[in-house]
Design an enzyme around this catalytic site. Structure first.
Site, PDB file in Angstrom:
ATOM      1  N   GLN A 122      -2.990   6.254  -1.729  1.00  0.00           N
ATOM      2  CA  GLN A 122      -1.538   6.111  -1.588  1.00  0.00           C
ATOM      3  C   GLN A 122      -0.944   4.791  -2.061  1.00  0.00           C
ATOM      4  O   GLN A 122       0.068   4.787  -2.755  1.00  0.00           O
ATOM      5  CB  GLN A 122      -1.130   6.334  -0.123  1.00  0.00           C
ATOM      6  CG  GLN A 122       0.368   6.294   0.103  1.00  0.00           C
ATOM      7  CD  GLN A 122       0.782   6.483   1.545  1.00  0.00           C
ATOM      8  OE1 GLN A 122       1.917   6.206   1.916  1.00  0.00           O
ATOM      9  NE2 GLN A 122      -0.116   6.960   2.394  1.00  0.00           N
ATOM     10  N   ASN A 137      -6.799  -0.496  -6.857  1.00  0.00           N
ATOM     11  CA  ASN A 137      -6.931  -0.743  -5.417  1.00  0.00           C
ATOM     12  C   ASN A 137      -8.324  -0.373  -4.938  1.00  0.00           C
ATOM     13  O   ASN A 137      -8.520   0.254  -3.898  1.00  0.00           O
ATOM     14  CB  ASN A 137      -5.848  -0.013  -4.613  1.00  0.00           C
ATOM     15  CG  ASN A 137      -5.896   1.506  -4.754  1.00  0.00           C
ATOM     16  OD1 ASN A 137      -6.425   2.040  -5.729  1.00  0.00           O
ATOM     17  ND2 ASN A 137      -5.323   2.216  -3.785  1.00  0.00           N
ATOM     18  N   PHE A 138      -9.315  -0.767  -5.760  1.00  0.00           N
ATOM     19  CA  PHE A 138     -10.716  -0.592  -5.386  1.00  0.00           C
ATOM     20  C   PHE A 138     -11.080  -1.511  -4.215  1.00  0.00           C
ATOM     21  O   PHE A 138     -10.345  -2.447  -3.882  1.00  0.00           O
ATOM     22  CB  PHE A 138     -11.641  -0.950  -6.565  1.00  0.00           C
ATOM     23  CG  PHE A 138     -11.592   0.016  -7.705  1.00  0.00           C
ATOM     24  CD1 PHE A 138     -11.799   1.372  -7.514  1.00  0.00           C
ATOM     25  CD2 PHE A 138     -11.370  -0.439  -9.006  1.00  0.00           C
ATOM     26  CE1 PHE A 138     -11.782   2.254  -8.584  1.00  0.00           C
ATOM     27  CE2 PHE A 138     -11.353   0.432 -10.077  1.00  0.00           C
ATOM     28  CZ  PHE A 138     -11.552   1.783  -9.857  1.00  0.00           C
ATOM     29  N   ARG A 165     -18.362  -5.440 -10.467  1.00  0.00           N
ATOM     30  CA  ARG A 165     -19.633  -4.723 -10.574  1.00  0.00           C
ATOM     31  C   ARG A 165     -19.643  -3.761 -11.762  1.00  0.00           C
ATOM     32  O   ARG A 165     -20.711  -3.432 -12.296  1.00  0.00           O
ATOM     33  CB  ARG A 165     -19.914  -3.967  -9.271  1.00  0.00           C
ATOM     34  CG  ARG A 165     -20.219  -4.889  -8.092  1.00  0.00           C
ATOM     35  CD  ARG A 165     -20.728  -4.115  -6.892  1.00  0.00           C
ATOM     36  NE  ARG A 165     -19.707  -3.251  -6.298  1.00  0.00           N
ATOM     37  CZ  ARG A 165     -18.828  -3.666  -5.391  1.00  0.00           C
ATOM     38  NH1 ARG A 165     -18.833  -4.932  -4.973  1.00  0.00           N
ATOM     39  NH2 ARG A 165     -17.953  -2.816  -4.892  1.00  0.00           N
ATOM     40  N   VAL A 187      -9.417  -1.341   4.765  1.00  0.00           N
ATOM     41  CA  VAL A 187      -8.137  -1.203   5.460  1.00  0.00           C
ATOM     42  C   VAL A 187      -7.474   0.114   5.091  1.00  0.00           C
ATOM     43  O   VAL A 187      -7.414   0.482   3.921  1.00  0.00           O
ATOM     44  CB  VAL A 187      -7.197  -2.383   5.120  1.00  0.00           C
ATOM     45  CG1 VAL A 187      -5.819  -2.172   5.725  1.00  0.00           C
ATOM     46  CG2 VAL A 187      -7.791  -3.692   5.625  1.00  0.00           C
ATOM     47  N   TYR A 188      -6.978   0.793   6.116  1.00  0.00           N
ATOM     48  CA  TYR A 188      -6.165   1.984   5.935  1.00  0.00           C
ATOM     49  C   TYR A 188      -4.763   1.702   6.474  1.00  0.00           C
ATOM     50  O   TYR A 188      -4.504   0.640   7.043  1.00  0.00           O
ATOM     51  CB  TYR A 188      -6.787   3.178   6.655  1.00  0.00           C
ATOM     52  CG  TYR A 188      -8.047   3.709   6.003  1.00  0.00           C
ATOM     53  CD1 TYR A 188      -7.982   4.694   5.031  1.00  0.00           C
ATOM     54  CD2 TYR A 188      -9.296   3.208   6.356  1.00  0.00           C
ATOM     55  CE1 TYR A 188      -9.137   5.187   4.428  1.00  0.00           C
ATOM     56  CE2 TYR A 188     -10.449   3.693   5.767  1.00  0.00           C
ATOM     57  CZ  TYR A 188     -10.367   4.680   4.803  1.00  0.00           C
ATOM     58  OH  TYR A 188     -11.504   5.150   4.211  1.00  0.00           O
ATOM     59  N   GLU A 189      -3.883   2.681   6.306  1.00  0.00           N
ATOM     60  CA  GLU A 189      -2.481   2.525   6.708  1.00  0.00           C
ATOM     61  C   GLU A 189      -2.316   1.930   8.102  1.00  0.00           C
ATOM     62  O   GLU A 189      -1.673   0.899   8.287  1.00  0.00           O
ATOM     63  CB  GLU A 189      -1.781   3.888   6.632  1.00  0.00           C
ATOM     64  CG  GLU A 189      -0.390   3.936   7.238  1.00  0.00           C
ATOM     65  CD  GLU A 189       0.624   3.096   6.492  1.00  0.00           C
ATOM     66  OE1 GLU A 189       1.426   2.398   7.136  1.00  0.00           O
ATOM     67  OE2 GLU A 189       0.612   3.126   5.242  1.00  0.00           O
ATOM     68  N   ASP A 219       0.631   1.343   3.296  1.00  0.00           N
ATOM     69  CA  ASP A 219       0.264   1.837   1.974  1.00  0.00           C
ATOM     70  C   ASP A 219       1.449   1.793   1.002  1.00  0.00           C
ATOM     71  O   ASP A 219       1.459   1.026   0.044  1.00  0.00           O
ATOM     72  CB  ASP A 219      -0.260   3.271   2.082  1.00  0.00           C
ATOM     73  CG  ASP A 219      -1.741   3.312   2.451  1.00  0.00           C
ATOM     74  OD1 ASP A 219      -2.494   2.461   1.960  1.00  0.00           O
ATOM     75  OD2 ASP A 219      -2.129   4.202   3.210  1.00  0.00           O
ATOM     76  N   GLY A 259      18.274  -6.458  15.303  1.00  0.00           N
ATOM     77  CA  GLY A 259      19.185  -7.535  14.922  1.00  0.00           C
ATOM     78  C   GLY A 259      19.974  -8.030  16.115  1.00  0.00           C
ATOM     79  O   GLY A 259      19.646  -7.757  17.269  1.00  0.00           O
ATOM     80  N   GLY A 260      21.046  -8.721  15.839  1.00  0.00           N
ATOM     81  CA  GLY A 260      21.857  -9.292  16.908  1.00  0.00           C
ATOM     82  C   GLY A 260      22.833  -8.310  17.523  1.00  0.00           C
ATOM     83  O   GLY A 260      23.492  -8.637  18.518  1.00  0.00           O
TER      84      GLY A 260
END
Length: 423
Positions: free
Chosen positions: A16, A95-96, A103, A136-138, A167, A246-247
């Site tokens: 993704q 995004n390997f 390698r 790492v995942y979402e 993602d 927010g404010g």
């Protein structure tokens, strides 16, 4: 002419985060060449399959407007083809897992040797440091980036959001970095390395919570509901339920039909400029001048009471009737729209925010169109490519291989079986 006409992107991304980035580049007119493993392709082609024998919606909705080549980058002939692609392309996106390109024999230094003008863009889970090699995942990104700890209600556990800020959010950040690097190349003549870490992207999107972390040093966060409830603050930004970030105090409130419809709710904001109109609307005109209510600071410890009274009014109206009444009064409100309601909104199709796409294997499906509108570069959403659909086309048109050379490349096992482009 499209904004990115003439830009060639070598897309080594999957799942993704990366495909979100390269799909945007494709929508803006770049020629995005998606490199996939022969016979396998992007893993999402076969994830969450709803139509047997067809690419999944997970894949199709993230890979519009691209071309696909099946390429075995571990094969020596495949490495030669990849080298030629790097020579021809302006951008390489990957995004390997960390170190994967190295390698394969294509470190950043080697890529620069092949094409000094290329932009190499990478997505990783974490930036350099002790976690840089972690997968790492979402939801991991949402947790590590500070979003989960500040999402949910105070008396419940941390929560992740349905918005894919880890993602897709990182893909959006990387796309901006790539376009910026291309702009700089116009002046410098050089390519450069662009990177975006998922933790960093989530943190950037959660920056208002880092704002509140620093404000805690000056005292309690009075616009949070827990202030009016008399609950002490700790030393970290707390979960704030549906309070406004927010404010301007805001809250999700029930509307007519909430007992049976899980989305019969509206978001209601009581900004200072419309306070008197809100008081008149809900039948509390005395609140306009009463001590404890007339000014925003006085109201902060009474937000629960105020919103409970407003909710008594919103429960007599549908979420759309609340909009019809409040919008002419400039009172900020917004209905909680389900995905079903969004999918049926003709206005979103008229603007291209939602699109209907024909696919040769699965038929027509709905997808989200380009969220960014350029007046001189309108986006036409084209279906995602079948696996290896454009292998022959890319070898011939982009790399200039002859028919005989292409047959030799196929025989070497460097690419998948050649296929005719589907209608």
């Amino acid at each position: 002419m499209k904004a990115l006409d003439g830009i060639k992107v070598l897309d080594f991304t999957h799942v993704q985060s990366g495909p979100t980035c390269t799909q945007l580049l494709a929508w803006f007119g770049a020629d995005v060449i998606k490199v996939e493993r022969p016979g396998v392709g992007d893993a999402t082609r076969q994830q969450l399959v709803d139509v047997p024998g067809a690419d999944s919606l997970y894949f199709t909705m993230l890979n519009h407007n691209k071309r696909s080549i099946e390429l075995n980058s571990k094969n020596e002939t495949g490495k030669a083809v990849l080298t030629r692609l790097i020579e021809e392309c302006d951008v390489l996106v990957e995004n390997f897992a960390p170190g994967a390109l190295d390698r394969m024999g294509f470190s950043w230094e080697r890529i620069q040797e092949i094409n000094p003008r290329i932009i190499m863009a990478s997505i990783k889970g974490f930036g350099p440091g002790k976690y840089q090699d972690c997968k790492v995942y979402e939801n991991v990104a949402q947790c590590a980036g500070g979003s989960a700890s500040t999402t949910g209600f105070l008396d419940g556990p941390p929560l992740v959001t349905g918005a894919q800020i880890g993602d897709s959010g990182t893909g959006l950040h990387l796309c901006l970095g790539i376009v910026t690097a291309l702009f700089q190349r116009e002046k410098s003549g050089r390519g450069q390395k662009v990177s975006a870490a998922m933790q960093d992207a989530v943190l950037n999107l959660a920056r208002v919570k880092m704002r509140d972390q620093q404000r805690l040093a000056a005292g309690p966060l009075k616009e949070y509901s827990q202030f009016g409830e008399g609950i002490p603050f700790t030393d970290a930004t707390p979960r704030a339920g549906n309070d406004s970030g927010g404010g301007q105090p805001g809250r999700i409130l029930k509307c007519k039909g909430w007992e049976t419809d899980p989305n019969a709710y509206t978001y209601f904001i009581i900004q200072a400029a419309v306070w008197e109109k809100v008081c008149d609307l809900i039948g509390e005109p005395d609140w306009k001048t009463a001590d404890g209510y007339k000014s925003p600071p006085e109201r902060l410890d009474k937000l629960n009471q105020i919103f409970e009274r407003i909710e008594e009014w919103t429960m007599t109206k549908t979420k759309f009737e609340v909009m019809d009444v409040c919008n002419p009064l400039d009172i900020p409100v917004g209905p909680i729209l389900s995905m079903k309601e969004i999918a049926e909104d003709d206005g979103l199709y008229a603007t291209g925010t939602m699109v209907k796409v024909d696919h040769p294997e699965r038929g027509e499906y709905l997808s989200v169109g380009c969220p960014i509108k350029l007046s001189d570069s309108p986006v036409e959403v084209e279906r995602s490519p079948l696996l290896g659909e454009h292998t022959a086309e890319i070898l011939s048109q982009v790399l200039g291989y002859s028919d005989d050379e292409i047959q030799d490349i196929v025989a070497s096992g460097a690419v998948g079986e050649l296929k005719a482009a589907a209608e």
